[in-house]
Design an enzyme around this catalytic site. Structure first.
Site, PDB file in Angstrom:
ATOM      1  NE  ARG A  42      -3.026   0.351   3.121  1.00  0.00           N
ATOM      2  CZ  ARG A  42      -4.201   0.751   2.659  1.00  0.00           C
ATOM      3  NH1 ARG A  42      -4.915  -0.047   1.902  1.00  0.00           N
ATOM      4  NH2 ARG A  42      -4.677   1.938   2.962  1.00  0.00           N
TER       5      ARG A  42
ATOM      6  CG  ASP B  25      -3.856   4.231   5.143  1.00  0.00           C
ATOM      7  OD1 ASP B  25      -5.064   4.358   4.884  1.00  0.00           O
ATOM      8  OD2 ASP B  25      -3.145   3.333   4.701  1.00  0.00           O
TER       9      ASP B  25
END
Ligand code: 4G3
Length: 246
Positions: free
Chosen positions: A155, A170
């Site tokens: 990611r 995030d």
């Protein structure tokens, strides 16, 4: 291109799991590659022995050195990169977002997934560069831990997530927990979407989100907040949050 090599007795477990979602797309786009190396393929006896009884007695079996060593050697040869060998176990360093973002710098990560009671300590000492844990609990094998590491690192690689900054947004990327998220309908039972999110004032929305992230971190994980140096603005928002909840 980041190469993940997983040394595992259950290669299908790895290949089946990485095919979906973000990791699946990263594989299709050749941003990452995942290869599996089964120690059983590096045994030379009729029974393909990968484990044996522990010296000193006790329950369970221990994974033998030689098949693991030869599987790692084959993985190292395959990509010829400067491979880092990481053993996943409850005895390892508990991974964090920052440890994973440092790991992104390398080009090849060889993840060793143990089964049974563990592996011969001489493999850890002689062949592994690092020992990582995904948390303080025991699961039946290192494969799920290896998959967590592969997912979390993938990611972070450039181009993997839609708009790059969604990774930076995030939770845990800036050391804070994530803010609450809402989508349609506006009203669910008596629970309404916070009005600020329905307007279009992006500056106001951004500071509401930061305030919520700070507040939730303070409420749920004060230990994370201890590690953070907050800006003056963040201090102000957190103070406001504390007033509002009391
Ligand atoms: N917390 C973790 O990262 C984690 C990793 C592996 C694992 N199981 C396999 C195993 C491997 C070695 C020793 C051992 O006791 C158990 N369980 C938890």
């Amino acid at each position: 291109m980041m190469h993940f090599d997983v040394v595992t007795l259950f290669p299908d477990m790895i290949s089946a799991a990485v095919r979906y979602g973000v990791t699946g797309r990263a594989l299709e786009r050749d941003i990452v590659s995942v290869s599996m190396w089964n120690p059983r393929d590096y045994t030379h006896d009729r029974h393909k022995t990968v484990d044996d009884r522990p010296y000193g007695g006790g329950p369970g079996m221990v994974m033998k050195y030689q098949p693991l060593h030869d599987a790692v050697h084959a993985a190292k040869q395959s990509a010829g990169g400067s491979a880092k060998v990481v053993y996943l176990s409850p005895q390892g360093k508990v991974i964090t977002q920052s440890l994973l973002s440092d790991a992104c710098q390398g080009s090849q990560l060889i993840l060793v997934a143990g089964r049974y009671e563990g592996i011969d300590e001489r493999f850890v000492e002689l062949d592994c560069d690092d020992e990582w844990s995904i948390g303080d609990y025991v699961i039946s094998g290192g494969e799920l831990a290896a998959l967590v590491v592969i997912d979390a690192i993938t990611r972070l690689l450039p181009g993997v997530l839609g708009d790059d900054d969604s990774a930076s947004q995030d939770s845990h990327s800036d050391g804070l927990l994530d803010c609450p998220h809402f989508t349609r309908p506006e009203r669910l039972q008596d629970y309404e979407v916070p009005k600020v999110l329905l307007g279009g004032n992006h500056a106001e929305i951004a500071s509401w989100r930061m305030k919520q992230a700070l507040g939730r971190t303070w409420q749920r994980r004060p230990d994370l907040l201890e590690k953070k140096n907050l800006s003056a603005e963040q201090e102000r928002l957190l103070k406001q949050f504390k007033v509002e909840v009391n």
